[in-house]
Design a protein around this motif. Structure first.
Motif, PDB file in Angstrom:
ATOM      1  N   GLY A  98       0.788  -1.237   0.000  1.00  0.00           N
ATOM      2  CA  GLY A  98       0.000   0.000   0.000  1.00  0.00           C
ATOM      3  C   GLY A  98       0.815   1.278   0.000  1.00  0.00           C
ATOM      4  N   PRO A  99       1.759   1.466   0.956  1.00  0.00           N
ATOM      5  CA  PRO A  99       2.534   2.714   0.988  1.00  0.00           C
ATOM      6  C   PRO A  99       3.382   2.957  -0.255  1.00  0.00           C
ATOM      7  CG  PRO A  99       2.676   1.565   3.094  1.00  0.00           C
ATOM      8  CD  PRO A  99       2.018   0.628   2.140  1.00  0.00           C
ATOM      9  N   ALA A 100       3.698   1.909  -1.006  1.00  0.00           N
ATOM     10  CA  ALA A 100       4.514   2.081  -2.223  1.00  0.00           C
ATOM     11  C   ALA A 100       3.700   2.591  -3.402  1.00  0.00           C
ATOM     12  CB  ALA A 100       5.182   0.758  -2.593  1.00  0.00           C
ATOM     13  N   LEU A 101       2.376   2.633  -3.251  1.00  0.00           N
ATOM     14  CA  LEU A 101       1.526   3.102  -4.351  1.00  0.00           C
ATOM     15  C   LEU A 101       1.791   4.555  -4.708  1.00  0.00           C
ATOM     16  CD1 LEU A 101      -1.926   1.496  -3.415  1.00  0.00           C
ATOM     17  CD2 LEU A 101      -0.408   0.819  -5.281  1.00  0.00           C
ATOM     18  N   GLU A 102       2.146   5.345  -3.715  1.00  0.00           N
ATOM     19  CA  GLU A 102       2.342   6.772  -3.950  1.00  0.00           C
ATOM     20  C   GLU A 102       3.787   7.135  -4.264  1.00  0.00           C
ATOM     21  OE1 GLU A 102      -0.152   8.916  -4.086  1.00  0.00           O
ATOM     22  OE2 GLU A 102      -1.547   7.260  -3.683  1.00  0.00           O
ATOM     23  N   GLN A 120       7.102   4.437  -5.096  1.00  0.00           N
ATOM     24  CA  GLN A 120       7.799   3.628  -6.100  1.00  0.00           C
ATOM     25  C   GLN A 120       6.912   3.217  -7.274  1.00  0.00           C
ATOM     26  OE1 GLN A 120       7.682   3.008  -2.836  1.00  0.00           O
ATOM     27  NE2 GLN A 120       9.705   2.453  -2.016  1.00  0.00           N
ATOM     28  N   PHE A 121       5.665   2.907  -7.005  1.00  0.00           N
ATOM     29  CA  PHE A 121       4.814   2.328  -8.046  1.00  0.00           C
ATOM     30  C   PHE A 121       4.625   3.233  -9.264  1.00  0.00           C
ATOM     31  CE2 PHE A 121       0.394   1.285  -9.606  1.00  0.00           C
ATOM     32  CZ  PHE A 121       0.804   0.210 -10.380  1.00  0.00           C
ATOM     33  N   PRO A 122       4.383   4.524  -9.123  1.00  0.00           N
ATOM     34  CA  PRO A 122       4.236   5.355 -10.326  1.00  0.00           C
ATOM     35  C   PRO A 122       5.474   5.348 -11.216  1.00  0.00           C
ATOM     36  CG  PRO A 122       3.333   6.477  -8.423  1.00  0.00           C
ATOM     37  CD  PRO A 122       4.043   5.283  -7.890  1.00  0.00           C
ATOM     38  N   VAL A 123       6.659   5.304 -10.595  1.00  0.00           N
ATOM     39  CA  VAL A 123       7.898   5.233 -11.382  1.00  0.00           C
ATOM     40  C   VAL A 123       7.934   3.933 -12.175  1.00  0.00           C
ATOM     41  CG1 VAL A 123      10.422   5.160 -11.262  1.00  0.00           C
ATOM     42  CG2 VAL A 123       9.136   6.645  -9.700  1.00  0.00           C
ATOM     43  N   VAL A 124       7.605   2.834 -11.490  1.00  0.00           N
ATOM     44  CA  VAL A 124       7.603   1.523 -12.137  1.00  0.00           C
ATOM     45  C   VAL A 124       6.549   1.466 -13.245  1.00  0.00           C
ATOM     46  CG1 VAL A 124       7.111  -0.930 -11.781  1.00  0.00           C
ATOM     47  CG2 VAL A 124       8.502   0.321 -10.111  1.00  0.00           C
ATOM     48  N   ALA A 125       5.338   1.944 -12.938  1.00  0.00           N
ATOM     49  CA  ALA A 125       4.239   1.882 -13.900  1.00  0.00           C
ATOM     50  C   ALA A 125       4.555   2.699 -15.148  1.00  0.00           C
ATOM     51  CB  ALA A 125       2.954   2.381 -13.250  1.00  0.00           C
ATOM     52  N   GLY A 126       5.096   3.902 -14.960  1.00  0.00           N
ATOM     53  CA  GLY A 126       5.446   4.737 -16.105  1.00  0.00           C
ATOM     54  C   GLY A 126       6.473   4.069 -17.007  1.00  0.00           C
ATOM     55  N   ASP A 179      -5.828  -3.412  -9.949  1.00  0.00           N
ATOM     56  CA  ASP A 179      -6.971  -3.394  -9.051  1.00  0.00           C
ATOM     57  C   ASP A 179      -7.341  -1.938  -8.772  1.00  0.00           C
ATOM     58  OD1 ASP A 179      -4.954  -2.577  -7.337  1.00  0.00           O
ATOM     59  OD2 ASP A 179      -5.362  -4.078  -5.800  1.00  0.00           O
ATOM     60  N   ALA A 180      -8.424  -1.715  -8.047  1.00  0.00           N
ATOM     61  CA  ALA A 180      -8.943  -0.355  -7.862  1.00  0.00           C
ATOM     62  C   ALA A 180      -7.934   0.558  -7.178  1.00  0.00           C
ATOM     63  CB  ALA A 180     -10.241  -0.414  -7.055  1.00  0.00           C
ATOM     64  N   LYS A 181      -7.251   0.075  -6.145  1.00  0.00           N
ATOM     65  CA  LYS A 181      -6.319   0.917  -5.397  1.00  0.00           C
ATOM     66  C   LYS A 181      -5.115   1.318  -6.234  1.00  0.00           C
ATOM     67  CE  LYS A 181      -7.409  -0.736  -0.727  1.00  0.00           C
ATOM     68  NZ  LYS A 181      -6.881  -1.397   0.499  1.00  0.00           N
ATOM     69  N   SER A 182      -4.531   0.369  -6.945  1.00  0.00           N
ATOM     70  CA  SER A 182      -3.345   0.709  -7.737  1.00  0.00           C
ATOM     71  C   SER A 182      -3.711   1.591  -8.926  1.00  0.00           C
ATOM     72  CB  SER A 182      -2.640  -0.566  -8.220  1.00  0.00           C
ATOM     73  OG  SER A 182      -3.500  -1.377  -8.989  1.00  0.00           O
ATOM     74  N   LYS A 183      -4.894   1.394  -9.490  1.00  0.00           N
ATOM     75  CA  LYS A 183      -5.336   2.255 -10.589  1.00  0.00           C
ATOM     76  C   LYS A 183      -5.566   3.673 -10.105  1.00  0.00           C
ATOM     77  CE  LYS A 183      -8.743   2.592 -14.313  1.00  0.00           C
ATOM     78  NZ  LYS A 183      -9.952   1.992 -14.927  1.00  0.00           N
ATOM     79  N   ALA A 184      -6.191   3.819  -8.936  1.00  0.00           N
ATOM     80  CA  ALA A 184      -6.448   5.150  -8.379  1.00  0.00           C
ATOM     81  C   ALA A 184      -5.146   5.865  -8.061  1.00  0.00           C
ATOM     82  CB  ALA A 184      -7.318   5.019  -7.127  1.00  0.00           C
ATOM     83  N   ALA A 185      -4.140   5.128  -7.604  1.00  0.00           N
ATOM     84  CA  ALA A 185      -2.858   5.748  -7.246  1.00  0.00           C
ATOM     85  C   ALA A 185      -2.165   6.354  -8.453  1.00  0.00           C
ATOM     86  CB  ALA A 185      -1.948   4.710  -6.595  1.00  0.00           C
ATOM     87  N   LEU A 186      -2.435   5.810  -9.635  1.00  0.00           N
ATOM     88  CA  LEU A 186      -1.784   6.320 -10.844  1.00  0.00           C
ATOM     89  C   LEU A 186      -2.549   7.463 -11.499  1.00  0.00           C
ATOM     90  CD1 LEU A 186      -0.732   2.947 -12.530  1.00  0.00           C
ATOM     91  CD2 LEU A 186       0.705   4.494 -11.194  1.00  0.00           C
ATOM     92  N   ALA A 187      -3.786   7.671 -11.072  1.00  0.00           N
ATOM     93  CA  ALA A 187      -4.645   8.653 -11.743  1.00  0.00           C
ATOM     94  C   ALA A 187      -4.030  10.045 -11.760  1.00  0.00           C
ATOM     95  CB  ALA A 187      -6.012   8.678 -11.066  1.00  0.00           C
ATOM     96  N   ASN A 188      -3.410  10.440 -10.666  1.00  0.00           N
ATOM     97  CA  ASN A 188      -2.844  11.785 -10.573  1.00  0.00           C
ATOM     98  C   ASN A 188      -1.336  11.813 -10.772  1.00  0.00           C
ATOM     99  OD1 ASN A 188      -5.409  12.853  -9.931  1.00  0.00           O
ATOM    100  ND2 ASN A 188      -5.127  12.264  -7.775  1.00  0.00           N
ATOM    101  N   LYS A 189      -0.765  10.658 -11.078  1.00  0.00           N
ATOM    102  CA  LYS A 189       0.691  10.573 -11.192  1.00  0.00           C
ATOM    103  C   LYS A 189       1.164  10.468 -12.641  1.00  0.00           C
ATOM    104  CE  LYS A 189       1.583  10.228  -6.683  1.00  0.00           C
ATOM    105  NZ  LYS A 189       2.481  11.142  -5.944  1.00  0.00           N
ATOM    106  N   LEU A 190       0.301   9.950 -13.503  1.00  0.00           N
ATOM    107  CA  LEU A 190       0.684   9.750 -14.898  1.00  0.00           C
ATOM    108  C   LEU A 190      -0.086  10.694 -15.800  1.00  0.00           C
ATOM    109  CD1 LEU A 190       0.699   5.831 -15.075  1.00  0.00           C
ATOM    110  CD2 LEU A 190       2.624   7.349 -14.584  1.00  0.00           C
TER     111      LEU A 190
END
Length: 449
Positions: free
Chosen positions: A272-276, A278-284, A296-307
């Motif tokens: 959970g804490p990595a969603l805000e 490390q995860f956006p860097v990895v996803a991008g 899933d819903a949480k990881s998708k929401a975390a990227l909404a404002n990051k990408l």
């Protein structure tokens, strides 16, 4: 190598007979055979790759008509990403490894003049059934000869031109050596797999190399022990303390270096804490490489404002089935977990016991992950693509096993050996040993190897 259209029974009987000879050849004779195979394949490179190109042309047409998967087509390409060079290097690497036959692994003095030893020996006759992968022929031939095992190979029709070309070269090379012709056989007769799988009195181990359907079929239809894996459903757990750049590099390699491989990552578990962080860097980085993220819903929401909107538009919603799917393509399922225990639980419940990894800066969490995840390979801060016999220093591999007995992970020479016990005595009989007057007791004295 014999390119044979003999009946399954005749091929198996010839292999069994040849295995007894091969197992007693000195290491020098087996190494000479590998040198001859390498030289023959090197000289015939253009002819073999031309044959492979003909197989590829037919396979691509079949894939366009939905008759063949793209992942299988990818595995068929012998000229792709240095596969030819790796195949040849693997032969010499295997040749230069220590001889695995006849190694003493236990010595015990049972009594004066009565010594027990345990020594390594070949399994006997291997049956390798494979789809697409033409390099399997050279890999198996090398490992079988070096380990003193006979091998029967049966390839899929999609690689016929390639394996006939390779087999013809290997056969000619072995004719100049002391390895019996029947020790390595490529069966060309069609529709003989059921008959081969029924010959448990001659064949000692089956090694399937191919699709989930092939492996599951073989495991369900033979009495012969099967070494292999049906699925390569590998996961990576991204823990909150992982370095973002390192995590992106490892996950990119795990997913994109060869998506059709069984050691490619299919599920990314994000704390959970990595969603805000490390995860956006990895996803991008993943999306930039063409990877489709099913979140899933949480990881998708975390990227909404990051990408950027363009990148966010390439994210799909994950369904439950995605966490049990081996995509073998540029698709990655993403799931949010609370922490280490949930990640371990998910992997043990949904994974295929192939290879799984944790990305973290915590040695304690890494060690707990590696001891708790029930897989053949468990890694800390390393790509799942490291699961490979060549990368492990085995020269090459006959396959990757997720079995719980005999051998796990990439299977090289050691995985093709068993052992026998030998006793050297001076006429001792069991009646002389026991409790009571006039009886002797065993010493059971461990001796140095």
């Amino acid at each position: 190598m014999s390119l044979t259209n003999a009946s399954p029974l005749e091929a198996a009987q010839a292999a069994k007979s040849a295995s007894h000879v091969l197992a007693t050849l000195p290491a020098s004779a087996r190494n000479d055979a590998l040198t001859a195979i390498h030289a023959g394949l090197t000289e015939a490179r253009d002819e073999i790759l031309a044959a492979n190109a003909r197989d590829l042309e037919v396979a691509r047409l079949a894939a366009e008509h939905g008759q063949l998967s793209q992942s299988l087509v990818s595995r068929l390409d012998l000229g792709k990403k240095g596969k030819w060079e790796d195949m040849l290097k693997g032969i010499l690497d295997v040749r230069d490894l220590e001889d695995p036959v006849g190694k003493v692994t236990l010595r015990t003095r049972l009594d004066d003049g009565l010594d027990l030893t345990r020594v390594t020996c070949p399994i006997g006759v291997l049956l390798i059934i494979f789809e697409a992968r033409p390099e399997v022929i050279a890999n198996i031939a090398s490992l079988a000869v070096k380990s003193g095992n006979a091998a029967i190979l049966k390839g899929g029709k999609e690689s016929t031109e390639s394996f006939v070309a390779i087999s013809t070269v290997i056969s000619a090379a072995l004719e100049k050596t002391r390895v019996p012709n029947g020790a390595i056989q490529l069966v060309t007769t069609r529709d003989v797999i059921p008959q081969l799988l029924d010959l448990d009195q001659y064949i000692d181990l089956v090694i399937p190399r191919g699709s989930n359907e092939l492996v599951r079929y073989i495991k369900s239809t033979t009495k012969i022990p099967v070494l292999g894996h049906a699925d390569g459903l590998c996961s990576i757990f991204l823990e909150r303390s992982a370095d973002a750049k390192m995590a992106a590099d490892v996950i990119i390699d795990s997913k994109t270096s060869y998506p059709a491989a069984c050691n490619s990552v299919e599920t990314l578990l994000v704390q959970g804490p990595a969603l805000e962080s490390q995860f956006p860097v990895v996803a991008g980085a993943l999306i930039a490489k063409g990877v489709v993220l099913r979140c899933d819903a949480k990881s998708k929401a975390a990227l909404a404002n990051k990408l950027s909107p363009d990148l966010s538009a390439k994210i799909e919603d994950a369904g439950d089935a995605d966490y049990d799917t081996e995509f073998l393509s540029l698709t990655l399922a993403v799931k949010t977990v609370d922490g280490l225990d949930e990640a371990i639980g998910h992997i043990n419940a949904h994974g295929s016991k192939h290879t799984d990894a944790i990305l973290t800066s915590s040695p304690e969490l890494a060690e707990q992950f590696m001891s708790s995840v029930d897989s053949a390979g468990v890694y800390w801060n390393a790509s799942t693509r490291m699961a490979d016999g060549m990368r492990y220093g085995f020269g090459t591999e006959v396959g990757i096993s997720t079995n719980k007995i005999h051998s796990r992970g990439p299977v090289g020479l050691e995985g093709l050996m068993i052992y026998k016990y030998q006793i050297r005595g001076q006429g001792q009989v069991t009646a002389a040993y026991g409790e009571g007057e006039g009886k002797k007791r065993f010493k059971h004295e461990r001796l140095p190897l």
